[in-house]
Write a protein that holds these residues in place. Structure first.
Motif, PDB file in Angstrom:
ATOM      1  N   ARG A   1     -33.482  29.056  40.792  1.00 23.32           N
ATOM      2  CA  ARG A   1     -33.156  29.487  39.429  1.00 23.32           C
ATOM      3  C   ARG A   1     -32.706  28.266  38.636  1.00 23.32           C
ATOM      4  O   ARG A   1     -31.742  27.592  39.008  1.00 23.32           O
TER       5      ARG A   1
ATOM      6  N   ARG B   1     -38.635  23.019  41.429  1.00 24.98           N
ATOM      7  CA  ARG B   1     -39.447  24.162  41.844  1.00 24.98           C
ATOM      8  C   ARG B   1     -40.570  23.747  42.801  1.00 24.98           C
ATOM      9  O   ARG B   1     -41.117  24.586  43.527  1.00 24.98           O
TER      10      ARG B   1
ATOM     11  N   GLU C   1     -38.627  29.348  44.297  1.00 24.64           N
ATOM     12  CA  GLU C   1     -37.800  30.492  43.916  1.00 24.64           C
ATOM     13  C   GLU C   1     -36.454  30.087  43.316  1.00 24.64           C
ATOM     14  O   GLU C   1     -35.630  30.957  43.013  1.00 24.64           O
TER      15      GLU C   1
END
Length: 288
Positions: A77, A70, A75
């Motif tokens: 996942r 991250r 953003e």
């Protein structure tokens, strides 16, 4: 199954503090930019990768790995099917990461290095813990950690079912032979420590002879370390102390010797090897 101490191990790591480390790790691996990823992958390409255990592992460091990915793609996942402390069979995918392909490929090695190292420590710790099951003794770590990684490596110990000794020099007073020599005696050293220590701070005294154990006990030590003592001597120390203070066994402990040491009746066994000599495990990042 999560080891008994893993549920509270999350309290022993401040993920916020890992951000500075993550930046250092990424700067070390990627100075100006990831040349290969920039050339080979379009800026807007999206990809999914799975973290796979290529051998049996006791997982540790997954929340930090997520933070690494991250850091380069806020953003992305990150979907995990396991938690730190879980035993992962070989061939198991335990996390999937989807996001900007350039970012994920740039973060890959740093994230894998971290999880491989911490899971290696957790796995070795679990082996030692299994060896002393049923004895009543607890496995604890030492300050023999990789510079800069102590918080994470001690966290990994708890993921493997071990417990932490001092996190650092300010977490407790350990009177070793040189401290005692400067003070003049165990009695004088303990008295000086008690006069100035914070009120909730414990005082441990290192002893390598039974007469020192007796002196430390009479001086009011909170914990006594039996340093490199033979098993017969430790049994004698256990009988002498008779449960009045906890006893720690330390020095030269190996997987093949720890059971016999635990059976002497000591309360804690500290092992430097679980952090100092643990091998990294084999974990890969493959296209999902």
């Amino acid at each position: 199954m999560i080891p008994p101490h893993a549920e509270r191990s999350a309290m022993l790591i401040d993920l916020r503090k890992t951000d500075k480390l993550i930046d250092l790790w990424l700067d070390e691996d990627c100075n100006y930019f990831d040349l290969t990823a920039k050339i080979m992958v379009d800026d807007d390409a999206v990809a999914s990768f799975a973290m796979n255990a290529r051998e049996p592992v006791v997982l540790a460091g997954l929340p930090v790995a997520e933070r690494i990915f991250r850091r380069l793609d806020p953003e992305c996942r990150f979907e995990a099917s396991a938690r730190d402390g879980d035993r992962i069979p070989a061939g198991t995918a335990f996390a999937t990461i989807t996001g900007n392909a350039q970012a994920l490929l740039t973060a890959e090695r740093v994230a894998l290095n971290l999880v491989q190292r911490l899971s290696g420590i957790a796995g070795v710790t679990a082996e030692y813990v299994r060896e002393i099951e049923g004895t009543g003794a607890f496995l604890v770590d030492t300050r023999k950690t990789t510079p800069g990684l102590r918080m994470l490596e001690k966290y990994a110990v708890t993921c493997g079912g071990g417990r932490n000794h001092r996190l650092g020099l300010d977490n407790g007073i350990m009177l070793k032979d040189n401290h005692i020599a400067v003070a003049g005696s165990i009695t004088a050293a303990v008295a000086r420590a008690k006069a100035q220590a914070p009120v909730l701070c414990k005082i441990e005294v290192e002893c390598d002879r039974l007469d020192q154990v007796r002196e430390a006990l009479e001086a009011g030590a909170d914990v006594i370390m039996l340093d490199n003592m033979a098993n017969d001597e430790m049994r004698a120390a256990v009988a002498m102390v008779a449960g009045r203070v906890p006893l720690e066994c330390s020095g030269g402990v190996r997987l093949e010797t720890i059971r016999a040491k635990a059976e002497t009746g000591v309360d804690f066994i500290s092992v430097g090897r679980i952090t100092q000599s643990a091998p990294c495990v084999d974990i890969g990042l493959d296209e999902a």
